[in-house]
Design a protein around this motif. Structure first.
Motif, mmCIF file in Angstrom:
data_model
loop_
_atom_site.group_PDB
_atom_site.id
_atom_site.type_symbol
_atom_site.label_atom_id
_atom_site.label_comp_id
_atom_site.label_asym_id
_atom_site.label_seq_id
_atom_site.Cartn_x
_atom_site.Cartn_y
_atom_site.Cartn_z
ATOM 1 N N MET A 79 0.847 -1.177 0.000
ATOM 2 C CA MET A 79 0.000 0.000 0.000
ATOM 3 C C MET A 79 0.890 1.237 0.000
ATOM 4 O O MET A 79 1.911 1.284 0.661
ATOM 5 C CB MET A 79 -0.916 -0.019 1.227
ATOM 6 C CG MET A 79 -1.781 1.202 1.345
ATOM 7 S SD MET A 79 -2.781 1.182 2.846
ATOM 8 C CE MET A 79 -4.379 1.046 2.116
ATOM 9 N N GLU A 80 0.459 2.211 -0.744
ATOM 10 C CA GLU A 80 1.194 3.471 -0.823
ATOM 11 C C GLU A 80 0.213 4.616 -0.596
ATOM 12 O O GLU A 80 -0.924 4.588 -1.085
ATOM 13 C CB GLU A 80 1.830 3.586 -2.209
ATOM 14 C CG GLU A 80 2.825 4.712 -2.324
ATOM 15 C CD GLU A 80 3.569 4.667 -3.647
ATOM 16 O OE1 GLU A 80 3.603 5.711 -4.315
ATOM 17 O OE2 GLU A 80 4.090 3.598 -3.980
ATOM 18 N N ALA A 81 0.649 5.616 0.145
ATOM 19 C CA ALA A 81 -0.211 6.769 0.408
ATOM 20 C C ALA A 81 -0.550 7.472 -0.906
ATOM 21 O O ALA A 81 0.251 7.485 -1.842
ATOM 22 C CB ALA A 81 0.479 7.732 1.358
ATOM 23 N N ARG A 82 -1.727 8.044 -0.960
ATOM 24 C CA ARG A 82 -2.168 8.738 -2.169
ATOM 25 C C ARG A 82 -1.354 9.999 -2.429
ATOM 26 O O ARG A 82 -1.051 10.324 -3.572
ATOM 27 C CB ARG A 82 -3.651 9.067 -2.053
ATOM 28 C CG ARG A 82 -4.505 7.824 -2.130
ATOM 29 C CD ARG A 82 -5.972 8.127 -1.994
ATOM 30 N NE ARG A 82 -6.740 6.974 -2.455
ATOM 31 C CZ ARG A 82 -7.896 6.623 -1.968
ATOM 32 N NH1 ARG A 82 -8.463 7.348 -0.997
ATOM 33 N NH2 ARG A 82 -8.528 5.575 -2.440
ATOM 34 N N ILE A 83 -1.064 10.736 -1.372
ATOM 35 C CA ILE A 83 -0.172 11.906 -1.475
ATOM 36 C C ILE A 83 0.796 11.846 -0.301
ATOM 37 O O ILE A 83 0.565 11.130 0.674
ATOM 38 C CB ILE A 83 -0.940 13.261 -1.453
ATOM 39 C CG1 ILE A 83 -1.638 13.481 -0.102
ATOM 40 C CG2 ILE A 83 -1.909 13.354 -2.627
ATOM 41 C CD1 ILE A 83 -2.200 14.893 0.081
ATOM 42 N N CYS A 114 -8.144 2.505 10.792
ATOM 43 C CA CYS A 114 -6.947 3.311 10.541
ATOM 44 C C CYS A 114 -5.711 2.543 11.010
ATOM 45 O O CYS A 114 -5.343 2.586 12.188
ATOM 46 C CB CYS A 114 -7.034 4.662 11.246
ATOM 47 S SG CYS A 114 -5.601 5.711 10.892
ATOM 48 N N GLY A 115 -5.094 1.841 10.090
ATOM 49 C CA GLY A 115 -3.901 1.065 10.411
ATOM 50 C C GLY A 115 -2.758 1.923 10.889
ATOM 51 O O GLY A 115 -2.032 1.551 11.815
ATOM 52 N N PHE A 116 -2.587 3.102 10.280
ATOM 53 C CA PHE A 116 -1.481 3.974 10.661
ATOM 54 C C PHE A 116 -1.586 4.380 12.130
ATOM 55 O O PHE A 116 -0.630 4.268 12.888
ATOM 56 C CB PHE A 116 -1.429 5.221 9.768
ATOM 57 C CG PHE A 116 -0.237 6.084 10.044
ATOM 58 C CD1 PHE A 116 0.985 5.794 9.464
ATOM 59 C CD2 PHE A 116 -0.327 7.169 10.895
ATOM 60 C CE1 PHE A 116 2.105 6.575 9.727
ATOM 61 C CE2 PHE A 116 0.780 7.957 11.175
ATOM 62 C CZ PHE A 116 2.001 7.662 10.582
ATOM 63 N N CYS A 117 -2.771 4.835 12.550
ATOM 64 C CA CYS A 117 -2.944 5.267 13.938
ATOM 65 C C CYS A 117 -2.933 4.081 14.906
ATOM 66 O O CYS A 117 -2.431 4.210 16.022
ATOM 67 C CB CYS A 117 -4.228 6.078 14.097
ATOM 68 S SG CYS A 117 -4.134 7.734 13.384
ATOM 69 N N THR A 118 -3.478 2.942 14.494
ATOM 70 C CA THR A 118 -3.429 1.761 15.352
ATOM 71 C C THR A 118 -1.976 1.371 15.596
ATOM 72 O O THR A 118 -1.570 1.108 16.736
ATOM 73 C CB THR A 118 -4.216 0.588 14.732
ATOM 74 O OG1 THR A 118 -5.581 0.996 14.552
ATOM 75 C CG2 THR A 118 -4.180 -0.637 15.620
ATOM 76 N N GLN A 174 -5.026 6.732 2.555
ATOM 77 C CA GLN A 174 -4.484 5.370 2.539
ATOM 78 C C GLN A 174 -3.045 5.349 3.080
ATOM 79 O O GLN A 174 -2.158 4.734 2.505
ATOM 80 C CB GLN A 174 -4.539 4.756 1.138
ATOM 81 C CG GLN A 174 -5.938 4.503 0.660
ATOM 82 C CD GLN A 174 -5.993 3.782 -0.672
ATOM 83 O OE1 GLN A 174 -5.031 3.680 -1.413
ATOM 84 N NE2 GLN A 174 -7.175 3.266 -0.976
ATOM 85 N N GLN A 175 -2.862 6.025 4.208
ATOM 86 C CA GLN A 175 -1.539 6.090 4.842
ATOM 87 C C GLN A 175 -1.179 4.700 5.350
ATOM 88 O O GLN A 175 -1.885 4.156 6.194
ATOM 89 C CB GLN A 175 -1.577 7.098 5.995
ATOM 90 C CG GLN A 175 -0.234 7.516 6.494
ATOM 91 C CD GLN A 175 0.538 8.299 5.448
ATOM 92 O OE1 GLN A 175 -0.008 9.143 4.747
ATOM 93 N NE2 GLN A 175 1.818 8.019 5.342
ATOM 94 N N PRO A 176 -0.103 4.102 4.846
ATOM 95 C CA PRO A 176 0.228 2.731 5.252
ATOM 96 C C PRO A 176 0.715 2.642 6.693
ATOM 97 O O PRO A 176 1.292 3.586 7.232
ATOM 98 C CB PRO A 176 1.327 2.314 4.270
ATOM 99 C CG PRO A 176 1.881 3.576 3.722
ATOM 100 C CD PRO A 176 0.815 4.624 3.839
ATOM 101 N N ALA A 177 0.461 1.498 7.291
ATOM 102 C CA ALA A 177 0.863 1.233 8.671
ATOM 103 C C ALA A 177 2.146 0.417 8.691
ATOM 104 O O ALA A 177 2.469 -0.271 7.730
ATOM 105 C CB ALA A 177 -0.238 0.469 9.392
ATOM 106 N N GLY A 178 2.841 0.497 9.813
ATOM 107 C CA GLY A 178 3.988 -0.366 10.041
ATOM 108 C C GLY A 178 5.313 0.360 10.173
ATOM 109 O O GLY A 178 6.227 -0.159 10.791
#
Length: 156
Positions: free
Chosen positions: A1-5, A49-53, A144-148
């Motif tokens: 997954m890649e962020a949109r911007i 929200c994977g990024f915030c989790t 779509q900010q990726p998590a991890g």
């Protein structure tokens, strides 16, 4: 997954985040850190929200939170590892986050339970914290900010 911007590298987004961060900072001393992180994790789970989790489980771990408690946030009703005040905050978080799910908002029962455990400033902090984490969640989900990749202290 890649962020949109590249939201975190965008100047306008930086201004927005500065204001959200200031709002978030206003409530830090009103609530225990553990409660704040539990609220942020639960709202982020609900919102997908994977990024915030990712961020808030790592921040909670860095602050000394037990892994068992973090693993059980999503099933807090069935878990015995949360205090009554934490359970009240998690209930308020769920009801305040799920307002678009056809619910009637926060029930009088959930509010009364939270009011048994928190004073007016703490309740104001809980309301504000739930609103702010929901705003962060929406930004990250829409983008779509990726998590991890988050590391504690990365943004401050």
């Amino acid at each position: 997954m890649e962020a949109r911007i590249n939201y975190f590298g965008n100047a306008l987004a930086g201004k927005v985040m500065k204001h959200l961060n200031s709002a978030g900072a206003a409530m830090h001393s009103a609530l225990p850190v553990a409660t704040q992180e539990l609220v942020k994790i639960r709202a982020s789970q609900i919102n997908g929200c994977g990024f915030c989790t990712d961020m808030h489980t790592k921040d909670a771990t860095a602050a000394g939170e037990e892994q068992q408690r973090l693993n059980l946030v999503a099933v807090w009703r069935e878990a015995t590892v949360f205090t009554e005040p934490e359970r009240a905050a998690l209930e308020l978080t769920e009801q305040g986050t799920r307002i678009a799910d056809g619910s009637t908002g926060v029930s009088d029962e959930a509010w009364a339970n939270a009011a048994k455990h928190y004073d007016e400033d703490q309740l104001a902090a809980l309301i504000s914290l739930i609103a702010v984490i929901n705003a962060y969640n929406r930004i990250n989900v829409i983008n779509q900010q990726p998590a991890g990749g988050y590391k504690p202290g990365m943004f401050g």
